[in-house]
Design a protein around this motif. Structure first.
Motif, PDB file in Angstrom:
ATOM      1  N   LEU C 232      47.926  42.737  55.358  1.00 55.48           N
ATOM      2  CA  LEU C 232      47.471  42.183  54.094  1.00 55.48           C
ATOM      3  C   LEU C 232      46.002  41.843  54.280  1.00 55.48           C
ATOM      4  N   LEU C 233      45.147  42.594  53.626  1.00 59.65           N
ATOM      5  CA  LEU C 233      43.706  42.407  53.826  1.00 59.65           C
ATOM      6  C   LEU C 233      43.151  41.319  52.914  1.00 59.65           C
ATOM      7  N   ALA C 234      43.757  41.148  51.750  1.00 63.98           N
ATOM      8  CA  ALA C 234      43.279  40.113  50.825  1.00 63.98           C
ATOM      9  C   ALA C 234      44.371  39.794  49.826  1.00 63.98           C
ATOM     10  N   ALA C 235      44.459  38.526  49.460  1.00 64.19           N
ATOM     11  CA  ALA C 235      45.346  38.093  48.372  1.00 64.19           C
ATOM     12  C   ALA C 235      44.579  37.007  47.635  1.00 64.19           C
ATOM     13  N   VAL C 236      44.108  37.353  46.466  1.00 64.31           N
ATOM     14  CA  VAL C 236      43.174  36.489  45.747  1.00 64.31           C
ATOM     15  C   VAL C 236      43.734  36.141  44.380  1.00 64.31           C
ATOM     16  N   LEU C 237      43.536  34.914  43.986  1.00 66.29           N
ATOM     17  CA  LEU C 237      43.916  34.475  42.641  1.00 66.29           C
ATOM     18  C   LEU C 237      42.665  33.927  41.963  1.00 66.29           C
ATOM     19  N   ARG C 238      42.466  34.271  40.706  1.00 59.70           N
ATOM     20  CA  ARG C 238      41.366  33.699  39.936  1.00 59.70           C
ATOM     21  C   ARG C 238      41.833  33.395  38.521  1.00 59.70           C
ATOM     22  N   SER C 239      41.141  32.447  37.888  1.00 61.07           N
ATOM     23  CA  SER C 239      41.385  32.176  36.477  1.00 61.07           C
ATOM     24  C   SER C 239      40.200  32.700  35.664  1.00 61.07           C
ATOM     25  N   HIS C 240      40.311  32.579  34.358  1.00 60.60           N
ATOM     26  CA  HIS C 240      39.283  33.114  33.449  1.00 60.60           C
ATOM     27  C   HIS C 240      38.058  32.205  33.405  1.00 60.60           C
ATOM     28  N   LEU C 241      36.966  32.762  32.981  1.00 62.74           N
ATOM     29  CA  LEU C 241      35.782  31.955  32.670  1.00 62.74           C
ATOM     30  C   LEU C 241      35.795  31.625  31.185  1.00 62.74           C
ATOM     31  N   PRO C 242      35.253  30.468  30.796  1.00 64.38           N
ATOM     32  CA  PRO C 242      35.189  30.144  29.372  1.00 64.38           C
ATOM     33  C   PRO C 242      34.300  31.149  28.651  1.00 64.38           C
ATOM     34  N   GLY C 243      34.635  31.483  27.417  1.00 63.78           N
ATOM     35  CA  GLY C 243      33.759  32.354  26.639  1.00 63.78           C
ATOM     36  C   GLY C 243      34.468  33.326  25.735  1.00 63.78           C
ATOM     37  N   PRO C 244      35.096  34.360  26.297  1.00 62.69           N
ATOM     38  CA  PRO C 244      35.658  35.415  25.446  1.00 62.69           C
ATOM     39  C   PRO C 244      36.855  34.933  24.623  1.00 62.69           C
ATOM     40  N   VAL C 245      37.052  35.580  23.495  1.00 61.97           N
ATOM     41  CA  VAL C 245      38.148  35.178  22.616  1.00 61.97           C
ATOM     42  C   VAL C 245      39.431  35.934  22.950  1.00 61.97           C
ATOM     43  N   LEU C 246      39.325  37.130  23.495  1.00 60.34           N
ATOM     44  CA  LEU C 246      40.520  37.843  23.917  1.00 60.34           C
ATOM     45  C   LEU C 246      40.635  37.762  25.430  1.00 60.34           C
ATOM     46  N   GLY C 247      41.760  38.171  25.901  1.00 61.51           N
ATOM     47  CA  GLY C 247      42.021  38.018  27.337  1.00 61.51           C
ATOM     48  C   GLY C 247      43.177  37.076  27.480  1.00 61.51           C
ATOM     49  N   GLU C 248      43.730  37.000  28.664  1.00 60.41           N
ATOM     50  CA  GLU C 248      44.973  36.274  28.862  1.00 60.41           C
ATOM     51  C   GLU C 248      44.857  34.760  28.755  1.00 60.41           C
ATOM     52  N   SER C 249      43.636  34.244  28.587  1.00 59.03           N
ATOM     53  CA  SER C 249      43.548  32.787  28.478  1.00 59.03           C
ATOM     54  C   SER C 249      43.944  32.317  27.078  1.00 59.03           C
TER      55      SER C 249
END
Ligand SMILES: [Zn+2]
Ligand SMILES: [Zn+2]
Lengths: 156, 403, 403, 156
Positions: C232-249
């Protein structure tokens, strides 16, 4: 199985129209039976049945029927209906120790804690909890004190 | 491992707030903690949100509302120990060097009354086997049989904690109660009366953890340079071992001590009579990690879901001997002014229990105690503190802090 | 940081199993993974359980059923990326030296039909603003406007993935579909038809991670000695940045690119036109951590909640240029036998989506691909693989594996 | 505000017995208004109102009313009722761009996607969604195409 609890024993009275609260937990015969297993590896009994031993993780268990007679290890009574429960309150609730070396969390037919005592002999019964839409008794397992042949309506 | 420091704490009071959303409560606690820590947007690299019933993306909603997203945000559930689990993950991510600063918060908005736990199967509910207080009652009854605990002791635990709740503006119940009042409150499940049980409620708490500024072997001693510095010495989470029938793991059956043996943490078999509870496992590990023992503690917050649970925790945490809970409590040691005051925040019996937030609420109290900021509730000279939560799973979280 | 290896994987098929409990599904997957890893009771020091709707103590119930408790067990929720979050926590706890071996599993038992997400407020539900597929549809429509994607492309993504699902006995849908059939399935939200949307369903997947046996700088090269070893070379989690209206946030409003700027990950302001999505943030970080780029990938499993989401992921993961998803897909690159096959497991469009398990289901597939064990689905010579999940929060998880 | 959508405008027809789906989101006046705020620090508008800026985290925002006229940026229609929704289907759903530099997720009065186009001028309306137990219209905000004065019953 001559004990008659305050809730009344099931056999001969309800069996025809009774359905178990879930399958695989107990048999409604005379006498009734709790369905347990014993681990082929570590020898520990467990209830309810499952394929893997909940104590040593081994696969391979043998079905066993637990003794119907045990002793009372802890007890209380539930005085208001918990979520999802459709039966009457109060009802007894406790832990019974069986000779197989297992302690079972169980309903008790005696709902007055003052009438029970530590180490008291108890036996298994199948008792009605509520009636379903078709008027059938939905039944589950419970333990009753051997001595409570003719219960007084204590405290009520 | 790097030393971990508490940079800031914050709370939304525990209570019932029909007009405040779960997210809003979280925002209040998070902003207070960040402000105290002097941490701004972009100043933390990960966030852990403890919640049991908050629902999908609970942590994101809080951080999204204040424009502080982008980093990993993980919602963590470990029953009543959810906040402890979140703190454990945060602390180890700093201690291991992965992050510099991490935000931990816990939020919950529980309905009134008995919790409908998703833990139980439908047939257990139908059989009347999902009455959570009944399990507490059985444990209490066992404790009365084995540890010299009386119903009066149980009532007096409530009196003790409620008398501290009076002094805590973040608590839900802020009136004094007498032993007689407790014993004459409605009987829920013998021996537990209504006031001996904590109320599931609402609230939020937040903690900012950061790597200590200096990394030397004696880093723990640089405290003089930062008057309000509080170190997190250990944050440990453990689950139960298979075997016992009572305890927060809520099995349907368990083994008899005299009959056989059960499995130890390392897979070896040990006698059930000596089988440690999840709390004991967590406490032992935390003491070892922190390099302190129960004798070094100055103040403790422990899980008082019910009055008996507090007394049982004394034994499991090693605050007194096994079987000695009743006698230990009777000495007054855990009262305000006693040798080891317990639940000076008022405990869950005063604050109520917002599951995901309760562990962090304890940490907030202890940090204030260690800073000397606990106002009327202050335990003089408190230097080493322990927080303990345990709940369904079983999960037990133990946190040790040093001022 | 120590190297992390996948020691074993296991699955309970994804589908609908009215007679199998959530716990039972978890047991099947966990036992399979432990068996493959040769790990017995006491052989792992922590467990992370990804689940979105499993309820309190989901992970404990699984491990309790098989007598494998005592260690920390944490339930982790990060929407559709829950499994990715669990894997991230497990991997970093090993890489940092905290644990030797960690069990990660994901379980879910979703009801049929549109998910009633706890994400939405009651007023949003009442206003008709909680229709999850409608958000997917808006994103699809935008992609059609900006990236040369057509409805036929969307249908062909389904055809591609379903043709692989036929070969996967762990998938729910195992029949071929034609482009015409997809386009004539019920219109859910223009441009998305029913078969272009994955079905929430049930299932479990498990992965055992362990520290690689040798710790040298070239540890990654010792593969010859363990034929089936997958790193397993990498396992990364990130959340969205504020701004866009579409996207999973799923915010209620967002900013217009041309109007202003929004906030970057570090708190600095950047132009929204260049604002990376949660997926892009996670992918960039994972590529950097793994020391590989999109050009090094041999096989990819990406989030195909809907057909457009797969195409959008191509861009966000850097598999093709921004705006190039339609043209890239049209080349057939991501088909079986193409340059970079995507969703050879059949994807969520074939498997269905048990939220907490879906990310680990991808990892199971990729590990099998990297070992050469993928049977009829095998991508010849696959050496480097990427898994991608993204969901409500937003949360995006990216995992990079090397065989 | 002269546009008349296929769902019909609210003003003068329902206002007396209408209640908003939630408070603080919009005003039902003539013209209606979306209630937003603008950050005192970064100047970004946001909707719905909140005390902390969701873009730069600053405290201190000023209430603003958003323009009622914008352009269509994305659209679809919902064809089956989502959980918790008590209104009729299909209904339009999309994103509208307002001159303040903000894009709003919104209901659309037009439920036939084919009748809408990118960049098309739209305006705010308050529309009924369902009737509550007391027979009152529960209303929410929606955008309607300026051009859709006399909608054809397309495709139905
Ligand atoms: Zn065994
Ligand atoms: Zn701002």
């Amino acid at each position: 199985m001559t004990g008659v609890s305050s809730e009344g024993p099931l056999v001969g009275k309800l069996a025809q129209r009774a359905i178990a609260v879930t399958a695989g937990l107990f048999e409604m015969g005379d006498p009734p039976r709790l369905l347990a297993s014993s681990c082929n590896e570590c020898g520990q009994p467990h209830f309810p049945r499952q394929e893997t031993c909940p104590y040593c993780s081994a696969d391979g268990c043998t079905d066993i029927e637990l003794s119907n007679n045990g002793t009372l290890w802890a007890w209380t009574a539930v005085t208001s209906a918990p979520p999802g429960y459709k039966g009457a309150v109060p009802y007894g609730f406790g832990v019974v120790e069986l000779p197989e070396g297992i302690r079972i969390v169980t309903r008790l037919t005696e709902s007055d804690p003052a009438r029970l005592s530590y180490g008291e002999p108890v036996h298994l019964e199948i008792v009605p909890v509520y009636q379903d839409e078709d008027g059938r008794d939905v039944v589950t397992f419970a333990f009753a004190a051997d001595a409570s042949d003719a219960p007084v309506q204590g405290g009520e | 491992m790097d030393r971990v420091e508490v940079a800031g704490v914050g709370m939304h009071p525990f209570g019932r707030f029909p007009d405040v959303s779960l997210t809003q409560m979280g925002v209040v606690a998070v902003r207070a903690a960040l402000k105290e820590a002097g941490v701004e947007r972009g100043g933390f690299q990960a966030a852990f949100c403890g919640t049991a019933y908050g629902g999908v993306a609970s942590g994101h909603k809080v951080l999204g509302a204040i424009g502080m997203t982008g980093m990993p945000i993980v919602d963590v559930e470990a029953g009543c120990a959810s906040g402890g689990a979140a703190l454990m993950l945060a602390a180890s991510s700093i201690a291991s060097g992965q992050y510099e600063t991490v935000l931990v918060f816990g939020i919950e908005k529980m309905p009134k009354g008995m919790i409908r736990s998703s833990f139980f199967e439908p047939w257990q509910e139908e059989s009347g086997m999902s009455a959570t207080p009944a399990y507490f009652a059985l444990r209490a009854q066992r404790l009365m049989q084995t540890s010299g605990v009386t119903k009066e002791h149980l009532a007096r635990v409530v009196v003790k904690n409620r008398s501290q709740g009076v002094l805590n503006c973040d608590a839900m119940y802020r009136s004094l109660v007498s032993e007689g009042e407790v014993l004459s409150s409605r009987l829920v499940c013998e021996p537990l009366h209504l006031w001996m049980l904590c109320s599931p409620n609402e609230g939020a708490a937040a903690v900012v953890l950061t790597r200590a500024p200096s990394h030397g072997a004696n880093a723990g001693l640089t405290r003089e340079s930062r008057a309000s510095s509080v170190s997190l010495l250990a944050a440990v989470l453990r689950s139960h071992l298979p075997g016992p029938v009572l305890g927060e793991s809520t099995p349907m059956a368990g083994l008899v001590e005299s009959h056989v043996v059960a499995s130890g943490e390392d897979g070896a078999f040990v006698n059930e009579a000596t089988l440690p509870s999840a709390t004991t496992l967590a406490a032992r590990s935390a003491y070892e990690e922190a390099g302190v023992g129960p004798e070094d503690l100055d103040v403790v917050e422990c899980q008082d879901t019910d009055a008996a649970r507090e007394l049982l925790s004394y034994e499991e945490l090693g605050l007194c001997s096994d079987g000695g809970a009743g006698a230990f409590f009777a000495t007054g040691a855990t009262e305000r002014g006693g040798r080891l005051p317990v639940n000076m925040s008022g405990g869950l019996l005063s604050k109520g229990e917002p599951l995901g937030a309760s562990a962090l609420g304890q940490v907030v109290e202890l940090v204030r105690q260690l800073r000397g900021d606990a106002g009327d509730r202050q335990v003089d000279g408190a230097r080493v503190a322990l927080s303990h939560t345990v709940g369904r799973g079983a999960n037990a979280g133990v946190v040790i802090l040093r001022g």
